[in-house]
Design an enzyme around this catalytic site. Sequence first.
Site, mmCIF file in Angstrom:
data_model
loop_
_atom_site.group_PDB
_atom_site.id
_atom_site.type_symbol
_atom_site.label_atom_id
_atom_site.label_comp_id
_atom_site.label_asym_id
_atom_site.label_seq_id
_atom_site.Cartn_x
_atom_site.Cartn_y
_atom_site.Cartn_z
ATOM 1 N N SER A 320 0.884 -1.230 0.044
ATOM 2 C CA SER A 320 0.044 -0.022 0.022
ATOM 3 C C SER A 320 0.747 1.227 0.021
ATOM 4 O O SER A 320 1.778 1.625 -0.844
ATOM 5 C CB SER A 320 -0.790 -0.083 1.190
ATOM 6 O OG SER A 320 -1.981 0.915 1.128
ATOM 7 N N ASP A 331 11.153 5.880 -8.882
ATOM 8 C CA ASP A 331 10.983 6.637 -10.216
ATOM 9 C C ASP A 331 11.769 8.076 -10.327
ATOM 10 O O ASP A 331 12.085 8.462 -11.213
ATOM 11 C CB ASP A 331 9.330 6.832 -10.646
ATOM 12 C CG ASP A 331 8.849 5.489 -11.051
ATOM 13 O OD1 ASP A 331 9.557 4.672 -10.897
ATOM 14 O OD2 ASP A 331 7.738 5.743 -11.217
ATOM 15 N N LYS A 345 -0.167 -4.340 -3.247
ATOM 16 C CA LYS A 345 -1.687 -3.914 -3.006
ATOM 17 C C LYS A 345 -1.656 -2.395 -3.635
ATOM 18 O O LYS A 345 -1.323 -1.208 -2.996
ATOM 19 C CB LYS A 345 -1.814 -3.779 -1.384
ATOM 20 C CG LYS A 345 -3.373 -3.009 -1.378
ATOM 21 C CD LYS A 345 -3.459 -2.917 0.307
ATOM 22 C CE LYS A 345 -4.803 -2.373 0.543
ATOM 23 N NZ LYS A 345 -4.819 -0.878 0.318
#
Length: 419
Positions: A320, A331, A345
């Site tokens: 999560s 990124d 998740k």
Amino acid sequence: MKKKLLILASLLLTACLVSGCAYLPAAMFTDMMTVMGTTRTTADSTPVVSGGDTVTISREEYERYQQFDTLLELMEMVEYAYFEDYEVQDMLDGAANGLLLGLGDPYTFYYTPEEYAELWEEDEGEYAGVGIQISTSYLTGLCTVSRVFDNGPAREAGIHKGDVLYMVDDLYVSSSTINEAVDIMRGIPGTDVQVKVLRGTEELTFTLTRAQISVNRIEYGMLADEIGYIFLYEFAGDCAQKFEVAVKDLKSKGAKGLIIDLRDNPGGWVDDAEAIGDLFLDKGTLCYLQYKDGSREYYRTKDGKTEMDLVILMNENSASSSEILAGALKDRADATIVGVQSYGKGIVQSVIGLDGGAGMQVTVAQYYTPNGNAVHKLGITPDVEIELPKGDNGMYEFADLADPQLAKALEVMQQKLAK
């Protein structure tokens, strides 16, 4: 007739659990209707008038409420035939749970008023219980002790990280009963609860005396020269503020690189992931949510990042908000992920308060990393993969370099700083 309408009115409260709330997108709102003693206007401007023992509604709404005829019939049969006294509210709570269970989504469920109050109590980090954190796998159904709090009853009794919670009093524990198990383990300080765990092939039984538990969300310190280490246990309470304090303190001690440990972190509030990510990112996207209708909501960071090399530790229980933070830092901040594939998740839930103090959690969107990578059922792939040796349950004290995954993260950070 009046009696039947009263039952219908109660069941309509259950139906309203799928109605809208201010926390949800406008498209998810639906009208709510009060059956007894009111006048209102429906979406098609048809008056709904009640008086005495009669109620007049539109054909559209009448046909909608016909869906609940089976529930009415069940309640009438219970009233007629059930052999013991019972609480109607317990049946309505069960119906609410069943209504949401029909979605087949383990992350969408109903809170009774008591459970909803306990949710916010837990977020504050103070509660009476036994002092363990549980990681639940909805794939295997197993509930594993992912953390044992210092100075708590479980720690003192000898429960270990990695133990599988098997039984609490007379309740068998699984992913479907974990909320009930947590309710049982909580209670009045000074009272006892029996807990059984599986450790390998051995079954162990503990009698634990409930106590007041204070939850620390993070631990931190210098792991080596120029390398700081923060273990973030969950995204809740004041974790973002404590994380920022930790970063500033480690920087003041000469840290140029930071290892962020998200192993066994089940996630939590997206806002906390946003605040922590903002420490290391300039202006841009942290992640974006995509809703049912295709619309997107962006979580963004601001200019003013802290310059540090980053390594992030993850394991199969990192989920999560852990994956949101790790995905963004991978990124956009050149963070190196060390460990194993994360849980996957990649959906987010809204927690919504309902009338009468009850509440619900409902899955509202799927999220993506800044580069548009999906996470749900995929997870975050590590840049440097290292599994724990067979038979190693990961039960190490904070900053223990006998932990092979932490030792590898330190090695990776030293290599990054040497470039």
